[in-house]
Enzyme design. Structure first.
Site, short mmCIF file in Angstrom:
data_model
loop_
_atom_site.label_atom_id
_atom_site.label_comp_id
_atom_site.label_asym_id
_atom_site.label_seq_id
_atom_site.Cartn_x
_atom_site.Cartn_y
_atom_site.Cartn_z
N LYS A 196 47.98 43.72 41.09
CA LYS A 196 48.59 42.83 39.85
C LYS A 196 48.14 43.56 38.51
CE LYS A 196 46.74 38.62 40.99
NZ LYS A 196 46.02 38.89 42.08
N ARG A 271 46.75 29.57 39.17
CA ARG A 271 46.02 29.86 40.42
C ARG A 271 45.99 28.52 41.04
NH1 ARG A 271 42.82 34.81 39.07
NH2 ARG A 271 42.31 35.62 41.21
N ARG A 310 37.98 49.28 46.14
CA ARG A 310 37.74 49.19 44.52
C ARG A 310 36.34 48.79 44.14
NH1 ARG A 310 41.59 44.46 41.99
NH2 ARG A 310 40.04 43.03 42.81
N ARG A 316 32.73 45.14 39.61
CA ARG A 316 33.02 43.78 39.61
C ARG A 316 32.10 43.04 40.69
NH1 ARG A 316 39.24 41.93 39.74
NH2 ARG A 316 38.11 40.20 40.58
N ARG A 328 37.19 34.53 48.31
CA ARG A 328 38.24 34.41 47.36
C ARG A 328 39.59 34.44 47.92
NH1 ARG A 328 36.97 40.05 44.47
NH2 ARG A 328 39.05 39.92 43.70
P1 AMP Z 1 40.79 38.06 39.23
O1 AMP Z 1 40.41 39.33 38.22
O2 AMP Z 1 42.09 37.67 38.89
O3 AMP Z 1 40.80 38.47 40.62
O4 AMP Z 1 39.82 36.90 39.09
C1 AMP Z 1 38.54 37.07 39.16
C2 AMP Z 1 37.72 35.69 39.30
O5 AMP Z 1 38.03 35.17 38.02
C3 AMP Z 1 38.40 34.61 40.49
O6 AMP Z 1 38.07 35.02 41.48
C4 AMP Z 1 37.97 33.42 39.83
O7 AMP Z 1 36.75 32.93 40.23
C5 AMP Z 1 38.25 33.61 38.12
N1 AMP Z 1 39.78 33.36 37.86
C6 AMP Z 1 40.60 34.24 37.29
N2 AMP Z 1 41.70 33.49 36.87
C7 AMP Z 1 41.46 32.09 37.35
C8 AMP Z 1 42.10 31.14 37.28
N3 AMP Z 1 43.53 31.03 36.91
N4 AMP Z 1 41.85 29.95 37.90
C9 AMP Z 1 40.36 29.68 38.13
N5 AMP Z 1 39.56 30.96 38.24
C10 AMP Z 1 40.03 32.11 37.67
#
Ligand code: AMP
Length: 372
Positions: A196, A271, A310, A316, A328
């Protein structure tokens, strides 16, 4: 969907399906309470608009009753015409009966006057008028209306049986005319590691959109040790979702930072179902909507490999440990995956094969972006 397009016009949600159901239920209770003991009413629906209301009304009535329909023309386009065609449909003898007229909407009252004229000659025991919606500002008559579901302002409404040039009767909620949305807002969807972020970075330039990645915003805050960052860190580190309230408020603030833009690519948001609802509502208040959810579909086994790869360079905290990655996916499968249905029900889910080269996938996504 909070904003729908019918023919050339846009309509925004005024009352949800649930709110309409509550109004109908209250009306039924009041009508029932007023009827003499043992009286079997004859409900007469005024077609076409009332057919959904009438169907729900008599099923909620839950006692002996009869229903019949008559037809009177009322609307052409979006303004009420003053001419009402004659009544078609009453052949049976209804003298001595208690008749309750079921109308979907009364505005100027021209149709209502016609109804009073026609039923005056029928020697009824009593005539009652029940209308789901009433526009007090435009009502020009003195004629009594016995039951009103809800007063509404003078806006053109559709849904729940009401139409705009034939369309919209099948919408379960009620919508009112609004201005054309100006933005293109797209939810880029998919499980962790689907690509994404990579694709959003390319597409935001191509379509001149603002990319909001909630994950990136959290990571920025963690790096800068803000209050929000400290709060989010413990969830992110474990691969858990950050609580909705925190995430929703943060997202709203991010949207507010970008006034007058073409639109947004939302990446990693929504989410959960309540995030999706909050986003819909927030955009609705601005006369905007989500044009579509575009989803990258990638099998889970490929994703774990991608994320671990990655993790070697991303730095990260949640990319480098199989247990966290598993969690996740668990969060995704239990809380996020349902959003496919959420948008599919609204006819705005677009699934894309997310396996292939970056260029190939950009091309597939662009096809959908062009359409939306
Ligand atoms: P991402 O970079 O989108 O994979 O997000 C990394 C982490 O950020 C996720 O595993 C969640 O812990 C938190 N996070 C990101 N977006 C959301 C969301 N919309 N709702 C809740 N937690 C989020």
């Amino acid at each position: 969907m909070k904003i729908v397009k019918l023919h050339d016009l846009y309509f925004k949600e005024l009352l949800s399906k649930k709110e309409v159901a509550q109004i109908v239920k209250r009306m039924v209770a009041t009508v029932k309470k007023d009827l003499p003991e043992g009286e079997v009413p004859l409900f007469i629906g005024i077609l076409n608009g009332c057919f959904v209301f009438a169907a729900d009304f008599i099923r909620a009535f839950n006692a002996d009753c009869e229903i019949s329909f008559v037809k009177l023309a009322s609307y052409e386009g979006t303004s009420s015409t003053d001419k009402v065609k004659k009544l078609i449909g009453i052949n049976e003898d209804i003298s001595g009966r208690t008749v309750v007229i079921l109308e979907d909407i009364i505005d100027t009252g021209t149709t209502l006057q016609e109804i009073y004229e026609i039923f005056k000659t029928k020697k009824l025991k009593q005539l009652k008028i029940a209308t789901l919606f009433f526009k007090p500002e435009v009502y020009k008559k003195e004629l009594p209306i016995d039951y009103i579901g809800k007063n509404i302002e003078d806006a053109f409404i559709v849904g729940y049986g009401l139409d705009y040039n034939g369309y919209g009767r099948n919408l379960p909620a009620v919508y009112q005319l609004t201005t054309q949305p100006k933005m293109k807002n797209i939810v880029l969807f998919g499980p962790p590691g689907a690509g994404k972020g990579t694709q959003a970075t390319i597409l935001k330039d191509k379509y001149n959109l603002v990319h909001i990645s909630t994950g990136d915003v959290f990571r920025f805050n963690i790096k800068n040790e803000t209050e929000l960052g400290l709060l989010a860190k413990k969830y992110i580190d474990g691969g858990d979702l950050v609580p909705d309230e925190v995430t929703i408020n943060m997202l709203k603030a991010e949207i507010e930072k970008n006034v007058g833009v073409n639109g947004f690519i939302f990446d990693g948001f929504p989410r959960t179902e309540s995030q999706a609802e909050a986003l819909d509502q927030f955009l609705l208040e601005k006369g905007e909507r989500i044009n579509g959810m575009v989803a990258l579909e990638v099998p889970e086994n490929l994703l774990v490999e991608r994320i671990l790869e990655r993790g070697k360079t991303s730095g990260r905290s949640d990319d480098n440990d199989e247990e966290k990655i598993k969690n996740r996916f668990n969060e995704y499968n239990t809380k996020t995956a349902v959003l496919k249905d959420f948008y599919e029900e609204r006819g705005s889910y677009y699934g894309i094969d997310g396996v292939g080269s970056i260029n190939e996938i950009t091309a597939r996504l662009s096809e959908v972006f062009d359409k939306l």
